[in-house]
Design a protein around this motif. Structure first.
Motif, short mmCIF file in Angstrom:
data_model
loop_
_atom_site.label_atom_id
_atom_site.label_comp_id
_atom_site.label_asym_id
_atom_site.label_seq_id
_atom_site.Cartn_x
_atom_site.Cartn_y
_atom_site.Cartn_z
N LEU A 270 31.81 77.40 25.41
CA LEU A 270 32.31 76.43 24.44
C LEU A 270 32.54 75.07 25.11
O LEU A 270 33.35 74.28 24.65
N SER A 271 31.82 74.81 26.20
CA SER A 271 31.98 73.53 26.89
C SER A 271 31.60 72.40 25.93
O SER A 271 30.66 72.53 25.14
N LEU B 56 39.18 75.65 31.82
CA LEU B 56 39.69 74.58 30.97
C LEU B 56 39.59 73.21 31.65
O LEU B 56 40.18 72.25 31.18
N LEU C 193 35.47 76.52 28.56
CA LEU C 193 36.03 75.49 27.68
C LEU C 193 36.07 74.13 28.38
O LEU C 193 36.87 73.25 28.01
N SER D 62 39.25 69.69 29.86
CA SER D 62 39.47 69.84 28.42
C SER D 62 40.66 68.98 28.00
O SER D 62 41.51 68.63 28.80
N LEU E 11 40.00 84.33 24.33
CA LEU E 11 39.18 83.30 24.98
C LEU E 11 39.06 83.59 26.48
O LEU E 11 38.74 82.69 27.26
N ALA F 31 36.23 70.70 26.47
CA ALA F 31 36.44 70.98 25.05
C ALA F 31 37.64 70.19 24.54
O ALA F 31 38.61 69.98 25.27
N LEU G 209 40.67 70.40 22.43
CA LEU G 209 41.57 71.36 21.80
C LEU G 209 42.82 70.67 21.24
O LEU G 209 43.84 71.31 21.01
#
Length: 156
Positions: free
Chosen positions: A105-106, A145, A125, A148, A120, A128, A130
């Protein structure tokens, strides 16, 4: 009898102007809990950019759609086709309790997404967005993460 079900998309009717945020300027919200005469909603789209979770009387709202339950296999197939198609699917799916373990989900736009209880773990990520996402009870173990963007709204 309840007027709405969990996952219904609603918008405010003119009569909803008794509320400050969940009024007719709220163009899309998702029902998170449904009671006999009230609903708990999460604001997704608002003309003034407002967001949040509110409990309101259901009589002031109308149904405009329903979120499709998340289907991991469908998501993985779309991801093979293109990242854009997979991202579009995510924007319309109910991601609470979804199994997204190991998913790439990058660079995904997950702003204001309901990821409560989602798995997850081991997900990519990176970069990402969020911001405003509901990550309560989400399993983020070994998720990447880095880079992110997230805004922690509530720690539980």
């Amino acid at each position: 009898m309840r007027k709405f079900e969990v996952g219904d998309l609603v918008k405010g009717l003119p009569e909803s102007n008794i509320y400050g945020i969940t009024n007719e300027n709220m163009t899309k919200a998702v029902v998170r809990k449904a009671y006999k005469e009230s609903i708990e909603i999460r604001v997704i789209e608002h003309k003034d950019g407002n967001t949040g979770v509110y409990t309101v009387e259901s009589k002031y709202f109308e149904k405009i759609g329903h979120l499709e339950p998340f289907d991991r296999e469908k998501f993985l197939e779309l991801l093979k086709e293109s990242k854009a198609k997979a991202a579009e699917y995510l924007s319309d799916a109910n991601l609470s309790d979804a199994n997204l373990s190991g998913a790439n989900l990058s660079d995904a736009d997950l702003r204001r997404a309901d990821l409560s209880g989602a798995n997850l773990s081991d997900a990519d990520l990176r970069r990402a967005d969020l911001s405003g996402a509901d990550l309560r009870r989400a399993n983020l173990s070994d998720a990447n993460l880095s880079g992110s963007k997230a805004q922690i709204l509530e720690a539980v």
